[in-house]
Enzyme design. Structure first.
Site: not given
Length: 104
Positions: A29, A32
């Site tokens: 991600c 993230c």
């Protein structure tokens, strides 16, 4: 300091004496990876006052499912074992810092 959240330690951390902040994330991600260093900085700044954990959604699907995590990063704030706030997506350190302060 951050702790790795998993099925073995989640309940004890959630019901611990300190407020708990969990960053739900995954290695693939992009957002993230952007917010990860911010969470780490805040974990150091609030060390001893707030427990900060990271929960890989792929390794801990049960925990992610329990909280309906569909988008990551999702950051959930717990106080006295209850969810008191939630942030979905990458946000600024200023916004996260305000939410950390609200836990104290």
């Amino acid at each position: 300091m951050e702790v790795q959240i998993n099925n073995e330690n989640f309940e004890s951390l959630k019901s611990g004496q300190q407020p708990l902040v969990i960053d739900f994330w995954a290695t693939w991600c992009g957002p993230c990876r952007m917010i990860g260093p911010v969470i780490s900085e805040l974990a150091k700044e609030y060390d001893g006052k707030i427990t900060v954990g990271k929960c890989d959604v792929e390794e801990n699907e049960d925990i992610a499912a329990d909280f309906g995590i569909r988008n990551i990063p999702t950051i959930i704030f717990f106080k006295d074992g209850e969810v008191v706030d939630k942030v979905v997506g990458a946000v600024s350190k200023t916004i996260l810092d305000e939410k950390f302060k609200a836990l104290l």
